[in-house]
Design an enzyme around this catalytic site. Structure first.
Site, PDB file in Angstrom:
ATOM      1  N   GLY A  11       0.792  -1.231   0.000  1.00 56.67           N
ATOM      2  CA  GLY A  11       0.000   0.000   0.000  1.00 56.67           C
ATOM      3  C   GLY A  11       0.820   1.276   0.000  1.00 56.67           C
ATOM      4  O   GLY A  11       0.324   2.325   0.407  1.00 56.67           O
ATOM      5  N   SER A  12       2.063   1.220  -0.506  1.00 57.63           N
ATOM      6  CA  SER A  12       2.856   2.459  -0.499  1.00 57.63           C
ATOM      7  C   SER A  12       2.256   3.497  -1.450  1.00 57.63           C
ATOM      8  O   SER A  12       2.310   4.701  -1.174  1.00 57.63           O
ATOM      9  CB  SER A  12       4.329   2.181  -0.831  1.00 57.63           C
ATOM     10  OG  SER A  12       4.481   1.745  -2.148  1.00 57.63           O
ATOM     11  N   ASN A  13       1.673   3.054  -2.545  1.00 58.30           N
ATOM     12  CA  ASN A  13       0.992   4.017  -3.436  1.00 58.30           C
ATOM     13  C   ASN A  13      -0.258   4.583  -2.776  1.00 58.30           C
ATOM     14  O   ASN A  13      -0.530   5.780  -2.886  1.00 58.30           O
ATOM     15  CB  ASN A  13       0.616   3.356  -4.768  1.00 58.30           C
ATOM     16  CG  ASN A  13       1.758   3.359  -5.753  1.00 58.30           C
ATOM     17  OD1 ASN A  13       2.076   4.384  -6.342  1.00 58.30           O
ATOM     18  ND2 ASN A  13       2.398   2.211  -5.902  1.00 58.30           N
ATOM     19  N   LEU A  84      -5.013  -6.871  -6.648  1.00 53.65           N
ATOM     20  CA  LEU A  84      -4.714  -8.025  -7.494  1.00 53.65           C
ATOM     21  C   LEU A  84      -5.912  -8.895  -7.865  1.00 53.65           C
ATOM     22  O   LEU A  84      -5.755  -9.883  -8.572  1.00 53.65           O
ATOM     23  CB  LEU A  84      -3.615  -8.871  -6.826  1.00 53.65           C
ATOM     24  CG  LEU A  84      -2.325  -8.090  -6.541  1.00 53.65           C
ATOM     25  CD1 LEU A  84      -1.256  -8.985  -5.942  1.00 53.65           C
ATOM     26  CD2 LEU A  84      -1.796  -7.402  -7.790  1.00 53.65           C
ATOM     27  N   ASN A 101      -6.546   2.184 -12.852  1.00 54.33           N
ATOM     28  CA  ASN A 101      -5.542   1.280 -12.306  1.00 54.33           C
ATOM     29  C   ASN A 101      -4.156   1.783 -12.701  1.00 54.33           C
ATOM     30  O   ASN A 101      -4.000   2.453 -13.717  1.00 54.33           O
ATOM     31  CB  ASN A 101      -5.755  -0.121 -12.909  1.00 54.33           C
ATOM     32  CG  ASN A 101      -4.714  -1.129 -12.455  1.00 54.33           C
ATOM     33  OD1 ASN A 101      -4.390  -1.215 -11.253  1.00 54.33           O
ATOM     34  ND2 ASN A 101      -4.164  -1.893 -13.387  1.00 54.33           N
ATOM     35  N   HIS A 103      -0.408   0.219 -13.642  1.00 53.48           N
ATOM     36  CA  HIS A 103       0.292  -1.024 -13.963  1.00 53.48           C
ATOM     37  C   HIS A 103       1.790  -0.711 -14.051  1.00 53.48           C
ATOM     38  O   HIS A 103       2.176   0.287 -14.678  1.00 53.48           O
ATOM     39  CB  HIS A 103      -0.225  -1.592 -15.291  1.00 53.48           C
ATOM     40  CG  HIS A 103       0.344  -2.940 -15.574  1.00 53.48           C
ATOM     41  ND1 HIS A 103      -0.111  -4.078 -14.935  1.00 53.48           N
ATOM     42  CD2 HIS A 103       1.364  -3.334 -16.377  1.00 53.48           C
ATOM     43  CE1 HIS A 103       0.601  -5.116 -15.356  1.00 53.48           C
ATOM     44  NE2 HIS A 103       1.492  -4.691 -16.216  1.00 53.48           N
ATOM     45  N   ASP A 144      -5.937  -5.187 -17.506  1.00 54.73           N
ATOM     46  CA  ASP A 144      -4.947  -4.307 -18.140  1.00 54.73           C
ATOM     47  C   ASP A 144      -5.296  -3.881 -19.569  1.00 54.73           C
ATOM     48  O   ASP A 144      -4.400  -3.607 -20.367  1.00 54.73           O
ATOM     49  CB  ASP A 144      -3.553  -4.976 -18.145  1.00 54.73           C
ATOM     50  CG  ASP A 144      -3.115  -5.351 -16.743  1.00 54.73           C
ATOM     51  OD1 ASP A 144      -3.460  -4.618 -15.801  1.00 54.73           O
ATOM     52  OD2 ASP A 144      -2.425  -6.380 -16.596  1.00 54.73           O
ATOM     53  N   GLU A 173       5.829   5.993 -10.080  1.00 56.01           N
ATOM     54  CA  GLU A 173       4.459   5.893  -9.541  1.00 56.01           C
ATOM     55  C   GLU A 173       4.196   6.995  -8.517  1.00 56.01           C
ATOM     56  O   GLU A 173       3.163   7.669  -8.563  1.00 56.01           O
ATOM     57  CB  GLU A 173       4.245   4.513  -8.898  1.00 56.01           C
ATOM     58  CG  GLU A 173       4.251   3.389  -9.908  1.00 56.01           C
ATOM     59  CD  GLU A 173       4.000   2.015  -9.306  1.00 56.01           C
ATOM     60  OE1 GLU A 173       3.438   1.175 -10.011  1.00 56.01           O
ATOM     61  OE2 GLU A 173       4.382   1.762  -8.143  1.00 56.01           O
TER      62      GLU A 173
HETATM   63  C1  GAR Z   1       2.755  -1.206  -7.663  1.00 53.37           C
HETATM   64  O1  GAR Z   1       4.022  -1.195  -8.284  1.00 53.37           O
HETATM   65  C2  GAR Z   1       1.655  -1.322  -8.708  1.00 53.37           C
HETATM   66  O2  GAR Z   1       1.976  -0.718  -9.926  1.00 53.37           O
HETATM   67  C3  GAR Z   1       1.576  -2.821  -8.892  1.00 53.37           C
HETATM   68  O3  GAR Z   1       1.712  -3.348  -7.593  1.00 53.37           O
HETATM   69  C4  GAR Z   1       2.578  -2.485  -6.845  1.00 53.37           C
HETATM   70  C5  GAR Z   1       1.932  -2.231  -5.498  1.00 53.37           C
HETATM   71  O4  GAR Z   1       2.820  -1.572  -4.624  1.00 53.37           O
HETATM   72  N1  GAR Z   1       0.335  -3.215  -9.501  1.00 53.37           N
HETATM   73  C6  GAR Z   1       0.207  -4.273 -10.289  1.00 53.37           C
HETATM   74  O5  GAR Z   1       1.127  -5.023 -10.537  1.00 53.37           O
HETATM   75  C7  GAR Z   1      -1.191  -4.487 -10.865  1.00 53.37           C
HETATM   76  N2  GAR Z   1      -1.149  -5.378 -11.979  1.00 53.37           N
HETATM   77  P1  GAR Z   1       2.278  -0.843  -3.315  1.00 53.37           P
HETATM   78  O6  GAR Z   1       1.316  -1.828  -2.620  1.00 53.37           O
HETATM   79  O7  GAR Z   1       3.480  -0.582  -2.483  1.00 53.37           O
HETATM   80  O8  GAR Z   1       1.560   0.397  -3.751  1.00 53.37           O
END
Ligand code: GAR
Length: 191
Positions: A11-13, A84, A101, A103, A144, A173
Protein backbone atom coordinates in the site's frame (compact mmCIF):
# COMPACT_ATOMS: atom_id res chain seq x y z
CA UNK A 1 -15.35 14.04 -4.16
CA UNK A 2 -14.70 10.90 -2.17
CA UNK A 3 -12.14 8.43 -3.51
CA UNK A 4 -11.65 4.81 -2.46
CA UNK A 5 -8.29 3.17 -3.01
CA UNK A 6 -8.18 -0.60 -3.50
CA UNK A 7 -4.91 -2.30 -2.51
CA UNK A 8 -3.88 -5.91 -1.81
CA UNK A 9 -0.41 -5.57 -0.30
CA UNK A 10 2.01 -3.03 1.09
CA UNK A 11 0.00 0.00 0.00
CA UNK A 12 2.86 2.46 -0.50
CA UNK A 13 0.99 4.02 -3.44
CA UNK A 14 -2.22 4.21 -1.40
CA UNK A 15 -0.33 6.06 1.33
CA UNK A 16 1.35 8.40 -1.16
CA UNK A 17 -2.00 9.28 -2.79
CA UNK A 18 -3.79 9.77 0.55
CA UNK A 19 -1.00 12.12 1.72
CA UNK A 20 -1.10 14.08 -1.54
CA UNK A 21 -4.82 14.86 -1.09
CA UNK A 22 -4.66 15.67 2.64
CA UNK A 23 -6.02 19.18 3.11
CA UNK A 24 -7.58 19.30 -0.38
CA UNK A 25 -11.07 20.79 0.06
CA UNK A 26 -12.49 19.07 -3.05
CA UNK A 27 -10.95 15.60 -3.16
CA UNK A 28 -10.48 13.22 -0.29
CA UNK A 29 -9.28 9.63 0.09
CA UNK A 30 -12.03 8.46 2.43
CA UNK A 31 -11.74 4.68 2.22
CA UNK A 32 -9.14 2.00 1.62
CA UNK A 33 -10.47 -1.37 0.47
CA UNK A 34 -8.50 -4.60 0.45
CA UNK A 35 -9.07 -8.27 -0.30
CA UNK A 36 -6.47 -9.21 2.34
CA UNK A 37 -7.20 -8.81 6.05
CA UNK A 38 -3.53 -8.84 7.01
CA UNK A 39 -2.20 -6.57 4.22
CA UNK A 40 0.17 -3.86 5.43
CA UNK A 41 -2.04 -1.25 3.74
CA UNK A 42 -4.39 -1.50 6.78
CA UNK A 43 -1.59 -0.34 9.09
CA UNK A 44 -0.80 2.53 6.74
CA UNK A 45 -4.51 3.49 6.68
CA UNK A 46 -4.60 3.48 10.48
CA UNK A 47 -1.51 5.73 10.64
CA UNK A 48 -3.15 8.11 8.16
CA UNK A 49 -6.50 8.12 9.96
CA UNK A 50 -8.27 6.71 6.89
CA UNK A 51 -10.91 4.02 7.33
CA UNK A 52 -9.95 0.65 5.82
CA UNK A 53 -12.08 -2.40 5.21
CA UNK A 54 -11.50 -5.92 3.97
CA UNK A 55 -13.67 -8.20 1.86
CA UNK A 56 -13.10 -11.82 0.88
CA UNK A 57 -12.65 -12.87 -2.74
CA UNK A 58 -16.15 -14.39 -2.51
CA UNK A 59 -17.57 -11.04 -1.26
CA UNK A 60 -16.00 -9.26 -4.23
CA UNK A 61 -16.94 -11.71 -6.93
CA UNK A 62 -20.33 -13.05 -5.87
CA UNK A 63 -22.08 -10.44 -3.71
CA UNK A 64 -23.07 -6.76 -3.64
CA UNK A 65 -21.33 -6.19 -0.29
CA UNK A 66 -18.49 -4.09 -1.72
CA UNK A 67 -20.81 -1.96 -3.85
CA UNK A 68 -23.12 -1.37 -0.89
CA UNK A 69 -20.18 -0.30 1.26
CA UNK A 70 -18.97 2.13 -1.42
CA UNK A 71 -22.49 3.59 -1.76
CA UNK A 72 -22.82 4.03 2.01
CA UNK A 73 -19.57 6.02 2.03
CA UNK A 74 -20.56 8.11 -1.05
CA UNK A 75 -17.55 6.92 -3.00
CA UNK A 76 -17.54 8.47 -6.46
CA UNK A 77 -14.19 7.31 -7.83
CA UNK A 78 -12.07 4.16 -7.37
CA UNK A 79 -8.29 3.94 -7.68
CA UNK A 80 -6.61 0.54 -7.92
CA UNK A 81 -3.09 0.72 -6.50
CA UNK A 82 -1.61 -2.76 -6.35
CA UNK A 83 -5.01 -4.47 -6.24
CA UNK A 84 -4.71 -8.03 -7.49
CA UNK A 85 -8.29 -9.28 -7.86
CA UNK A 86 -10.20 -8.83 -11.09
CA UNK A 87 -12.81 -6.09 -10.71
CA UNK A 88 -16.30 -7.63 -10.89
CA UNK A 89 -18.89 -6.53 -13.41
CA UNK A 90 -21.21 -4.97 -10.80
CA UNK A 91 -18.51 -2.41 -9.90
CA UNK A 92 -17.61 -1.75 -13.55
CA UNK A 93 -21.31 -1.08 -14.30
CA UNK A 94 -21.74 1.15 -11.25
CA UNK A 95 -18.62 3.28 -12.01
CA UNK A 96 -18.47 3.98 -15.77
CA UNK A 97 -15.07 5.67 -16.39
CA UNK A 98 -14.84 5.84 -12.61
CA UNK A 99 -12.22 3.16 -11.94
CA UNK A 100 -8.54 3.54 -12.83
CA UNK A 101 -5.54 1.28 -12.31
CA UNK A 102 -1.77 1.67 -12.29
CA UNK A 103 0.29 -1.02 -13.96
CA UNK A 104 4.08 -1.23 -13.39
CA UNK A 105 5.05 -1.55 -17.06
CA UNK A 106 4.42 -0.01 -20.47
CA UNK A 107 1.15 -1.65 -21.53
CA UNK A 108 0.24 -3.40 -23.78
CA UNK A 109 3.56 -5.10 -22.99
CA UNK A 110 3.75 -7.14 -19.78
CA UNK A 111 0.04 -7.05 -18.98
CA UNK A 112 -2.60 -9.68 -18.33
CA UNK A 113 -3.22 -12.38 -15.77
CA UNK A 114 -0.24 -13.18 -13.54
CA UNK A 115 1.56 -9.97 -14.56
CA UNK A 116 1.76 -8.01 -11.33
CA UNK A 117 4.40 -6.58 -9.02
CA UNK A 118 7.81 -8.25 -9.22
CA UNK A 119 6.63 -10.77 -11.84
CA UNK A 120 6.48 -7.87 -14.27
CA UNK A 121 9.96 -6.56 -13.41
CA UNK A 122 11.48 -10.07 -13.61
CA UNK A 123 9.98 -10.52 -17.09
CA UNK A 124 11.26 -7.10 -18.21
CA UNK A 125 14.82 -7.89 -17.02
CA UNK A 126 14.63 -11.46 -18.41
CA UNK A 127 13.78 -10.10 -21.86
CA UNK A 128 16.62 -7.54 -21.69
CA UNK A 129 14.26 -4.65 -22.31
CA UNK A 130 15.93 -1.24 -22.59
CA UNK A 131 13.04 0.59 -20.95
CA UNK A 132 10.07 0.07 -18.66
CA UNK A 133 7.70 2.42 -16.85
CA UNK A 134 4.14 2.92 -15.66
CA UNK A 135 0.72 2.90 -17.29
CA UNK A 136 -2.35 4.50 -15.74
CA UNK A 137 -5.53 3.31 -17.45
CA UNK A 138 -9.29 2.96 -17.09
CA UNK A 139 -10.48 -0.42 -15.87
CA UNK A 140 -12.76 -2.60 -17.97
CA UNK A 141 -13.72 -6.27 -17.76
CA UNK A 142 -10.34 -7.50 -19.04
CA UNK A 143 -7.07 -7.31 -17.09
CA UNK A 144 -4.95 -4.31 -18.14
CA UNK A 145 -6.94 -3.53 -21.31
CA UNK A 146 -8.87 -0.30 -20.56
CA UNK A 147 -8.07 2.96 -22.34
CA UNK A 148 -4.66 4.40 -21.45
CA UNK A 149 -4.66 7.75 -19.65
CA UNK A 150 -0.96 8.27 -18.99
CA UNK A 151 2.43 6.56 -19.40
CA UNK A 152 5.92 7.45 -18.17
CA UNK A 153 9.16 5.66 -19.01
CA UNK A 154 12.42 4.80 -17.26
CA UNK A 155 15.63 3.31 -18.65
CA UNK A 156 16.57 -0.27 -17.87
CA UNK A 157 20.36 -0.72 -17.85
CA UNK A 158 21.87 -4.09 -18.87
CA UNK A 159 23.18 -4.48 -15.31
CA UNK A 160 19.82 -3.68 -13.61
CA UNK A 161 18.30 -6.37 -11.40
CA UNK A 162 14.53 -6.69 -11.12
CA UNK A 163 14.81 -4.90 -7.76
CA UNK A 164 16.50 -1.94 -9.50
CA UNK A 165 13.69 -1.78 -12.05
CA UNK A 166 11.06 -2.02 -9.29
CA UNK A 167 12.67 0.96 -7.55
CA UNK A 168 12.72 3.05 -10.73
CA UNK A 169 9.08 2.19 -11.44
CA UNK A 170 8.00 2.99 -7.86
CA UNK A 171 9.69 6.39 -8.17
CA UNK A 172 7.63 7.10 -11.30
CA UNK A 173 4.46 5.89 -9.54
CA UNK A 174 4.94 8.16 -6.52
CA UNK A 175 5.69 11.16 -8.74
CA UNK A 176 2.90 10.82 -11.29
CA UNK A 177 -0.05 8.81 -9.93
CA UNK A 178 -1.49 11.42 -7.50
CA UNK A 179 -1.05 14.23 -10.05
CA UNK A 180 -2.80 12.24 -12.79
CA UNK A 181 -5.73 11.48 -10.43
CA UNK A 182 -5.91 15.15 -9.42
CA UNK A 183 -5.99 16.38 -13.04
CA UNK A 184 -8.53 13.76 -14.07
CA UNK A 185 -10.94 14.59 -11.25
CA UNK A 186 -10.54 18.34 -11.59
CA UNK A 187 -11.37 18.05 -15.29
CA UNK A 188 -14.38 15.84 -14.58
CA UNK A 189 -15.76 18.03 -11.78
CA UNK A 190 -14.94 21.28 -13.56
CA UNK A 191 -13.02 22.47 -10.48
C1 GAR B 1 2.76 -1.21 -7.66
O1 GAR B 1 4.02 -1.19 -8.28
C2 GAR B 1 1.66 -1.32 -8.71
O2 GAR B 1 1.98 -0.72 -9.93
C3 GAR B 1 1.58 -2.82 -8.89
O3 GAR B 1 1.71 -3.35 -7.59
C4 GAR B 1 2.58 -2.48 -6.85
C5 GAR B 1 1.93 -2.23 -5.50
O4 GAR B 1 2.82 -1.57 -4.62
N1 GAR B 1 0.34 -3.21 -9.50
C6 GAR B 1 0.21 -4.27 -10.29
O5 GAR B 1 1.13 -5.02 -10.54
C7 GAR B 1 -1.19 -4.49 -10.86
N2 GAR B 1 -1.15 -5.38 -11.98
P1 GAR B 1 2.28 -0.84 -3.32
O6 GAR B 1 1.32 -1.83 -2.62
O7 GAR B 1 3.48 -0.58 -2.48
O8 GAR B 1 1.56 0.40 -3.75
Amino acid sequence: MNIAIFASGSGSNAENIAKYFQGNPNISVSLIVSNKKDAYVHQRAKNLGVESVSFSKEDFLSTDKVLKCLCTKDIEFIVLAGFLLKIPQNLIDAYPNGIINIHPALLPKYGGKGMYGDNVHKAVVGNREKESGITIHYVNENYDEGAIIFQAKCDVAPTDTYEDVAEKVHTLEYKHFPVVIDKLLEKEAGI
